[in-house]
Design a protein around this motif. Sequence first.
Motif, PDB file in Angstrom:
ATOM      1  N   ARG A 177      30.406   3.121 -15.481  1.00  0.00           N
ATOM      2  CA  ARG A 177      29.618   4.362 -15.474  1.00  0.00           C
ATOM      3  C   ARG A 177      30.409   5.563 -14.960  1.00  0.00           C
ATOM      4  O   ARG A 177      29.850   6.588 -14.603  1.00  0.00           O
ATOM      5  CB  ARG A 177      28.335   4.153 -14.660  1.00  0.00           C
ATOM      6  N   ARG A 210      21.820   5.879 -23.989  1.00  0.00           N
ATOM      7  CA  ARG A 210      20.969   6.040 -22.798  1.00  0.00           C
ATOM      8  C   ARG A 210      21.798   5.923 -21.526  1.00  0.00           C
ATOM      9  O   ARG A 210      21.592   6.677 -20.567  1.00  0.00           O
ATOM     10  CB  ARG A 210      19.835   5.009 -22.818  1.00  0.00           C
ATOM     11  N   ASP A 211      22.730   4.971 -21.507  1.00  0.00           N
ATOM     12  CA  ASP A 211      23.606   4.839 -20.345  1.00  0.00           C
ATOM     13  C   ASP A 211      24.480   6.080 -20.165  1.00  0.00           C
ATOM     14  O   ASP A 211      24.731   6.517 -19.039  1.00  0.00           O
ATOM     15  CB  ASP A 211      24.502   3.608 -20.495  1.00  0.00           C
ATOM     16  N   VAL A 216      23.807   9.212 -21.090  1.00  0.00           N
ATOM     17  CA  VAL A 216      23.004  10.334 -20.596  1.00  0.00           C
ATOM     18  C   VAL A 216      22.670  10.159 -19.117  1.00  0.00           C
ATOM     19  O   VAL A 216      22.855  11.076 -18.308  1.00  0.00           O
ATOM     20  CB  VAL A 216      21.720  10.501 -21.435  1.00  0.00           C
ATOM     21  N   SER A 217      22.202   8.981 -18.741  1.00  0.00           N
ATOM     22  CA  SER A 217      21.821   8.774 -17.343  1.00  0.00           C
ATOM     23  C   SER A 217      23.026   8.841 -16.417  1.00  0.00           C
ATOM     24  O   SER A 217      22.919   9.295 -15.273  1.00  0.00           O
ATOM     25  CB  SER A 217      21.107   7.434 -17.178  1.00  0.00           C
ATOM     26  N   GLY A 218      24.196   8.419 -16.909  1.00  0.00           N
ATOM     27  CA  GLY A 218      25.392   8.449 -16.076  1.00  0.00           C
ATOM     28  C   GLY A 218      25.998   9.829 -15.925  1.00  0.00           C
ATOM     29  O   GLY A 218      26.589  10.141 -14.882  1.00  0.00           O
ATOM     30  N   GLU A 255      24.258  12.864 -16.336  1.00  0.00           N
ATOM     31  CA  GLU A 255      23.331  13.857 -15.782  1.00  0.00           C
ATOM     32  C   GLU A 255      23.562  14.025 -14.284  1.00  0.00           C
ATOM     33  O   GLU A 255      23.620  13.052 -13.534  1.00  0.00           O
ATOM     34  CB  GLU A 255      21.880  13.450 -16.039  1.00  0.00           C
ATOM     35  N   ARG A 264      22.338  13.407 -25.959  1.00  0.00           N
ATOM     36  CA  ARG A 264      20.904  13.677 -25.962  1.00  0.00           C
ATOM     37  C   ARG A 264      20.396  13.929 -27.371  1.00  0.00           C
ATOM     38  O   ARG A 264      19.324  13.454 -27.757  1.00  0.00           O
ATOM     39  CB  ARG A 264      20.610  14.898 -25.089  1.00  0.00           C
TER      40      ARG A 264
END
Length: 310
Positions: free
Chosen positions: A255, A284-285, A287-289, A291, A305
Amino acid sequence: MVDAVDDRHGRHLRMVEQLLEGADWDTATRVIGCARESCVRDGHGADCACEIEVLAARVQFGKGEYKAAKDRLTALMASARVRAAASADDITVALIANELGVVCKTAGWLDDAHRYYTVASAVFRRNGQTDEWASVLHNLAALRSLQGRPLDGVELAREGIRVRIGLHGPASVLVASDRSNLAGLLHRAGLVDEAAAELAMALDLFESAYGRLHLDVAVCLSGLASLAADQGEYEDAEMLYRESIEIKSVNNGARHPETLVTRYNLGKLLAESGRPAEAADELRDVVSGLEGVVSDDHIVLVRARRLLSD
């Protein structure tokens, strides 16, 4: 005694640089702590402390802590400017400005990157054919490409390679790094064959110097994957992306922002290959990582996104 003290400081700095090359952030942090203690104990001045804190910022940058690295370097630059005003020595200011430019460019703060590179280039240009000037040329080249001017970037990068070859010869890993980065600019400019040739030369030099499991090898593999994907060679591209991700994950973690950039490219490839569920897992990983770590308008975060929403 003075020579022994200076040698101890130099050993600490060289050790940290070697640990950074191997992405051993935790050990580098411990050695930096020892260097700080000896700097105070041995009575070194502000220049010694500055060198140590620049390395500490590189550790933060290597770990993907871009905001913390920027804050540390900004404080260092303010102090260095005060000392430069008294001594008329602006080399340290320029070195820190270049470090700040790298951090800001990577995080997507492009206006800040431009400002810091302008400070660095003004100093190093007048000093002639040096590694510092070659590095600034390379960094400015990457910034030009991100600003939508890839051909301008290509010319700056080629000038940087000429400087570097003049200093170290064509077989240097420093030249290999510059060739790897030039390949990315050539690809963005649509010069695919030239990009592939530069990557092949860089990969050969990196593997000879470091072996297969080095971060610079991973960067080359990712570049080759991107070229393969653009030519519709999806199986080859996926294989290369996955190997690059594996190497980056071993060195930095799955990540880490640099790993996530390659995972975005893999996700995009999977989407284009008709595998939407696998693509969504990767994206998804990503974006979450990213942000909260990079700027909200960072190009990879924005594109990840968008792909998820399509």
